[in-house]
Design a protein around this motif. Structure first.
Motif, PDB file in Angstrom:
ATOM      1  N   TYR A  63     -40.257 143.768  36.812  1.00  0.00           N
ATOM      2  CA  TYR A  63     -41.501 143.023  36.964  1.00  0.00           C
ATOM      3  C   TYR A  63     -42.055 143.182  38.382  1.00  0.00           C
ATOM      4  CZ  TYR A  63     -44.767 139.131  37.333  1.00  0.00           C
ATOM      5  OH  TYR A  63     -45.888 138.367  37.556  1.00  0.00           O
ATOM      6  N   GLY A  64     -41.155 143.239  39.353  1.00  0.00           N
ATOM      7  CA  GLY A  64     -41.580 143.327  40.748  1.00  0.00           C
ATOM      8  C   GLY A  64     -41.893 144.724  41.230  1.00  0.00           C
ATOM      9  N   CYS A  65     -41.710 145.729  40.387  1.00  0.00           N
ATOM     10  CA  CYS A  65     -41.980 147.112  40.814  1.00  0.00           C
ATOM     11  C   CYS A  65     -43.461 147.377  41.095  1.00  0.00           C
ATOM     12  CB  CYS A  65     -41.463 148.098  39.775  1.00  0.00           C
ATOM     13  SG  CYS A  65     -39.659 148.246  39.686  1.00  0.00           S
ATOM     14  N   LYS A  69     -47.171 142.825  42.363  1.00  0.00           N
ATOM     15  CA  LYS A  69     -46.206 141.956  41.697  1.00  0.00           C
ATOM     16  C   LYS A  69     -44.991 141.735  42.594  1.00  0.00           C
ATOM     17  CE  LYS A  69     -48.509 141.432  37.880  1.00  0.00           C
ATOM     18  NZ  LYS A  69     -49.056 140.100  37.517  1.00  0.00           N
ATOM     19  N   SER A  70     -44.352 140.582  42.423  1.00  0.00           N
ATOM     20  CA  SER A  70     -43.197 140.263  43.256  1.00  0.00           C
ATOM     21  C   SER A  70     -42.068 139.661  42.431  1.00  0.00           C
ATOM     22  CB  SER A  70     -43.581 139.275  44.355  1.00  0.00           C
ATOM     23  OG  SER A  70     -42.446 138.889  45.112  1.00  0.00           O
ATOM     24  N   ASP A 159     -50.126 147.639  34.753  1.00  0.00           N
ATOM     25  CA  ASP A 159     -50.211 146.263  34.258  1.00  0.00           C
ATOM     26  C   ASP A 159     -48.858 145.845  33.691  1.00  0.00           C
ATOM     27  OD1 ASP A 159     -53.127 145.487  34.485  1.00  0.00           O
ATOM     28  OD2 ASP A 159     -53.332 147.370  33.383  1.00  0.00           O
ATOM     29  N   VAL A 160     -48.509 144.588  33.907  1.00  0.00           N
ATOM     30  CA  VAL A 160     -47.214 144.076  33.463  1.00  0.00           C
ATOM     31  C   VAL A 160     -47.401 142.839  32.591  1.00  0.00           C
ATOM     32  CG1 VAL A 160     -44.914 143.317  34.153  1.00  0.00           C
ATOM     33  CG2 VAL A 160     -46.207 144.845  35.643  1.00  0.00           C
ATOM     34  N   PRO A 291     -53.290 145.557  28.255  1.00  0.00           N
ATOM     35  CA  PRO A 291     -54.037 146.788  28.534  1.00  0.00           C
ATOM     36  C   PRO A 291     -53.201 148.015  28.173  1.00  0.00           C
ATOM     37  CG  PRO A 291     -54.159 145.264  30.392  1.00  0.00           C
ATOM     38  CD  PRO A 291     -53.125 144.715  29.449  1.00  0.00           C
ATOM     39  N   PRO A 292     -53.840 149.101  27.758  1.00  0.00           N
ATOM     40  CA  PRO A 292     -53.091 150.337  27.455  1.00  0.00           C
ATOM     41  C   PRO A 292     -52.233 150.762  28.640  1.00  0.00           C
ATOM     42  CG  PRO A 292     -55.371 150.536  26.742  1.00  0.00           C
ATOM     43  CD  PRO A 292     -55.288 149.251  27.526  1.00  0.00           C
ATOM     44  N   GLN A 293     -51.118 151.410  28.333  1.00  0.00           N
ATOM     45  CA  GLN A 293     -50.201 151.931  29.356  1.00  0.00           C
ATOM     46  C   GLN A 293     -49.522 150.813  30.148  1.00  0.00           C
ATOM     47  OE1 GLN A 293     -49.568 155.154  29.478  1.00  0.00           O
ATOM     48  NE2 GLN A 293     -51.358 156.199  28.637  1.00  0.00           N
ATOM     49  N   SER A 294     -49.354 149.643  29.527  1.00  0.00           N
ATOM     50  CA  SER A 294     -48.717 148.511  30.213  1.00  0.00           C
ATOM     51  C   SER A 294     -47.199 148.663  30.243  1.00  0.00           C
ATOM     52  CB  SER A 294     -49.061 147.192  29.521  1.00  0.00           C
ATOM     53  OG  SER A 294     -50.376 146.795  29.774  1.00  0.00           O
TER      54      SER A 294
END
Length: 340
Positions: A63-65, A69-70, A159-160, A291-294
């Motif tokens: 998630y943080g990558c 994001k953190s 996007d995550v 979103p696509p490519q999430s």
């Protein structure tokens, strides 16, 4: 059906998945064995293992990558469980990805730092040679410069969507299981409280707009589930839903969702629905609108679902991977998600 979808996913080159994270390694991270490596060589990755082995910790690192994001949203230092820098350096993780438009993979690192005013800052850092990272090139070509900043590679832009199924409870269940009751002359039990507040919630369901409120309590989001999502949820749960309306609100003194279902048996809310019904409608809607490519991270999606529903949920996820080129990583204790 599952095996055919798996074969279809296998036939899609990973290059079609933009900014795909190929690998993540942990020189020093939480309770994970130092220098552990997780290779993500398939768009649907299932992490299995004993309780406490670090499955959720891996999801939190992933998630943080991405940029913006953190990991601190999920893992942060407290007096009881302080994050400390060991003799092997600060907590950190390193991941490999191939940026869109670049013909080779690169490695990026995020490191925990304790800063004044922010005790849980995870910052992008320069390549760490002690962790066997490649030295940052002195001369970058024009294309490489698009993916670099001074002395380090940029973080992946992706996007995550992170969903912890263990935390998925309806507004009703949140209040009945964890809510605090303030007794009055007319409200002596939680049942009294729910009866009073569901009258307000019923008005919100019947109202055309988000104009229903009670003191400072109000609904913040309301929509009818679309026909495609209804069909998917009906298939997963083995029911025939004619309609479902979702409201996000805090009428029960907590922020949560309520759903009013309509099927052949009439109308009913999450108060009498199975917990799996609320979860599936919420999750399917969330994934369908990613979103696509999430990068989609699911923590124990088997919660509240019988094995047949688990398999159908997995088939739905496969279809979303095929259509929208998502990268999906889940943790599970269920054999259903690793079947085939």
């Amino acid at each position: 059906m599952s095996t055919s979808k798996i074969k279809t996913i296998s036939s899609i080159p990973l290059a079609k998945f933009e900014n795909y994270i190929k690998k993540i390694r942990f020189p020093n991270y939480k309770g994970i064995e130092p220098n552990s490596v997780l290779t993500l060589d398939f768009p649907f990755t299932v992490i299995v293992g004993t309780n406490g082995c670090g499955k959720t910790s891996i999801l939190q690192a992933l998630y943080g990558c991405p940029h913006g994001k953190s990991t601190s949203e999920h893992w942060f230092s407290t007096t009881l469980d302080p994050i400390i820098e060991s003799t092997d350096g600060p907590p950190r993780f390193i991941y490999e990805y191939q940026p869109k438009g670049l013909k080779r993979s690169i490695e990026a690192i995020k490191t925990w730092r304790k800063r004044e005013g922010n005790p849980d800052y995870w910052e992008p850092a320069r390549p760490r040679i002690a962790d066997n990272m490649e030295r940052f090139p002195e001369n970058l070509n024009a294309n490489e410069q698009l993916h670099a900043s001074k002395d380090r590679w940029n973080q992946v832009k992706k996007d995550v969507t992170y969903i912890s199924f263990k935390a998925k409870l309806s507004a009703f269940d949140k209040y009945m299981n964890f809510g605090f009751l303030t007794k009055t002359k007319t409200i002596k039990t939680k049942q009294d409280f729910i009866r009073r507040r569901t009258a307000i919630l019923d008005k919100a369901f019947k109202s055309i707009d988000l104009d229903v409120s009670f003191n400072s309590r109000k609904s913040t989001r309301k929509f009818e589930i679309d026909s495609s999502t209804l069909a998917i949820c009906s298939n997963i749960l083995g029911k025939n839903y004619a309609k479902a309306v979702l409201i996000e609100h805090d009428f029960f003194n907590n922020s949560g969702i309520s759903i009013k279902f309509t099927n052949g048996n009439g109308n009913y809310s999450e108060a009498v629905a199975g917990s799996g019904e609320v979860v599936i409608f919420d999750i399917v809607h969330t994934i369908k609108n990613a979103p696509p490519q999430s990068l989609i991270l699911l923590d124990e999606p088997e919660v509240s679902l019988h094995p047949g529903a688990q398999l159908e949920l997995r088939n739905f996820i496969f279809e979303e991977i095929i259509k929208h080129k998502h990268q999906v990583v889940i943790t599970t204790h269920s054999p259903s998600f690793v079947q085939d």
